[in-house]
Design a protein around this motif. Structure first.
Motif, PDB file in Angstrom:
ATOM      1  N   THR A   1       0.867  -1.177   0.000  1.00 34.58           N
ATOM      2  CA  THR A   1       0.000   0.000   0.000  1.00 34.58           C
ATOM      3  C   THR A   1       0.901   1.222   0.000  1.00 34.58           C
ATOM      4  OG1 THR A   1      -0.148  -0.026   2.411  1.00 34.58           O
ATOM      5  CG2 THR A   1      -1.916  -1.127   1.202  1.00 34.58           C
ATOM      6  N   SER A   2       0.582   2.175  -0.825  1.00 35.81           N
ATOM      7  CA  SER A   2       1.450   3.343  -0.972  1.00 35.81           C
ATOM      8  C   SER A   2       1.123   4.450   0.017  1.00 35.81           C
ATOM      9  CB  SER A   2       1.328   3.904  -2.386  1.00 35.81           C
ATOM     10  OG  SER A   2       0.033   4.463  -2.572  1.00 35.81           O
TER      11      SER A   2
ATOM     12  N   GLY B   1      -2.973   8.174  -1.280  1.00 38.57           N
ATOM     13  CA  GLY B   1      -4.280   8.816  -1.232  1.00 38.57           C
ATOM     14  C   GLY B   1      -4.812   9.186  -2.612  1.00 38.57           C
ATOM     15  N   ASN B   2      -4.062   8.861  -3.649  1.00 34.99           N
ATOM     16  CA  ASN B   2      -4.442   9.240  -5.003  1.00 34.99           C
ATOM     17  C   ASN B   2      -5.216   8.102  -5.667  1.00 34.99           C
ATOM     18  OD1 ASN B   2      -4.600  10.932  -7.194  1.00 34.99           O
ATOM     19  ND2 ASN B   2      -2.521  10.527  -7.924  1.00 34.99           N
ATOM     20  N   LEU B   3      -6.548   8.157  -5.534  1.00 37.96           N
ATOM     21  CA  LEU B   3      -7.448   7.155  -6.105  1.00 37.96           C
ATOM     22  C   LEU B   3      -7.874   7.566  -7.513  1.00 37.96           C
ATOM     23  CD1 LEU B   3      -9.639   6.863  -2.932  1.00 37.96           C
ATOM     24  CD2 LEU B   3      -8.463   4.919  -3.967  1.00 37.96           C
TER      25      LEU B   3
ATOM     26  N   ARG C   1     -10.609   0.622  -5.744  1.00 40.00           N
ATOM     27  CA  ARG C   1     -10.251   0.546  -4.328  1.00 40.00           C
ATOM     28  C   ARG C   1      -8.753   0.765  -4.092  1.00 40.00           C
ATOM     29  NH1 ARG C   1     -14.984   0.042  -3.951  1.00 40.00           N
ATOM     30  NH2 ARG C   1     -16.415  -1.200  -2.774  1.00 40.00           N
ATOM     31  N   MET C   2      -8.004   0.915  -5.183  1.00 40.70           N
ATOM     32  CA  MET C   2      -6.549   1.048  -5.071  1.00 40.70           C
ATOM     33  C   MET C   2      -6.111   2.500  -5.219  1.00 40.70           C
ATOM     34  SD  MET C   2      -5.410  -2.292  -7.333  1.00 40.70           S
ATOM     35  CE  MET C   2      -3.637  -2.037  -7.095  1.00 40.70           C
TER      36      MET C   2
ATOM     37  N   ILE D   1       0.025  -2.239  -4.951  1.00 40.91           N
ATOM     38  CA  ILE D   1       0.146  -3.498  -5.672  1.00 40.91           C
ATOM     39  C   ILE D   1      -0.782  -4.482  -4.969  1.00 40.91           C
ATOM     40  CG2 ILE D   1       1.671  -5.394  -6.321  1.00 40.91           C
ATOM     41  CD1 ILE D   1       4.003  -3.379  -6.250  1.00 40.91           C
ATOM     42  N   ALA D   2      -1.670  -5.103  -5.749  1.00 46.40           N
ATOM     43  CA  ALA D   2      -2.668  -5.989  -5.143  1.00 46.40           C
ATOM     44  C   ALA D   2      -2.988  -7.164  -6.060  1.00 46.40           C
ATOM     45  CB  ALA D   2      -3.952  -5.214  -4.842  1.00 46.40           C
ATOM     46  N   THR D   3      -3.515  -8.214  -5.441  1.00 44.68           N
ATOM     47  CA  THR D   3      -4.050  -9.361  -6.154  1.00 44.68           C
ATOM     48  C   THR D   3      -5.553  -9.361  -5.930  1.00 44.68           C
ATOM     49  OG1 THR D   3      -2.030 -10.641  -5.808  1.00 44.68           O
ATOM     50  CG2 THR D   3      -4.032 -11.890  -6.320  1.00 44.68           C
TER      51      THR D   3
END
Length: 179
Positions: A65-66, A69-71, A134-135, A140-142
């Motif tokens: 998770t970065s 806050g930039n969605l 949601r990122m 980086i997500a699965t």
């Protein structure tokens, strides 16, 4: 009398086929959820954060998770690297050259680079776009989701009908919003 019987049988057949399609969709969804649970139990998915939507069966596991806050917002041109897999870990698509080569799917006529898209407009499969919503930039997500949120009952190239999908997503760039 025979004619009336045939009409009644035809009407009953029509209505029962409608119920069967609905039941089949529910059966496929339930089977997908069971397949996803099995995949998760058999595959180590490291996560610093998790999201589960029980209504849809969509699951997101963040490897990083970065905190940026930039969605992404609808209409933003965003950039992602991704790897798409089936639950047997067969890679069917990627934007990453080294992943394509490692999985014997490299195409010399294709440019492997981050995928740029207009968020909410490009027409991505629902599960992929849901995860991106949601990122934050730099995450980086699965994401793993039932076939209903992928290609459903339509087979696509190497993806069989009714296949739950797994995507590893690196959200590289989201435009900075003016405050």
């Amino acid at each position: 009398m025979n004619r009336l019987s045939l009409i009644v049988i035809a009407v009953l057949g029509f209505f029962s086929s409608c119920v069967s399609d609905s039941e089949n969709d529910q059966v496929i969804f339930q089977r997908n959820l069971e397949q996803i649970e099995k995949y998760i139990s058999e595959n180590d998915i490291p996560a610093v954060k998790e999201f589960i939507d029980p209504a849809t069966g969509i699951r997101i596991f963040w490897q990083e998770t970065s905190g940026s806050g930039n969605l992404p917002a609808i209409g933003d041109t965003i950039s992602v690297d991704y790897v798409g897999k089936l639950l047997n870990n067969f890679v069917f698509d990627t934007s990453v050259d080294s992943v394509a080569r490692a999985n014997n799917m490299f195409n010399p006529n294709r440019t492997y680079e981050p995928f740029k898209m207009i968020f909410g407009v490009t027409g991505l499969i629902i599960g992929f776009e849901f995860a991106l919503s949601r990122m934050e930039e730099g995450d980086i997500a699965t994401v793993i989701f039932p076939s209903l949120y992928g290609y459903g009952s339509r087979p696509q190239n190497d993806i069989p009908a009714n296949s739950p999908l797994v995507f590893q997503i690196n959200l590289l760039q989201v435009p900075i919003k003016d405050e």
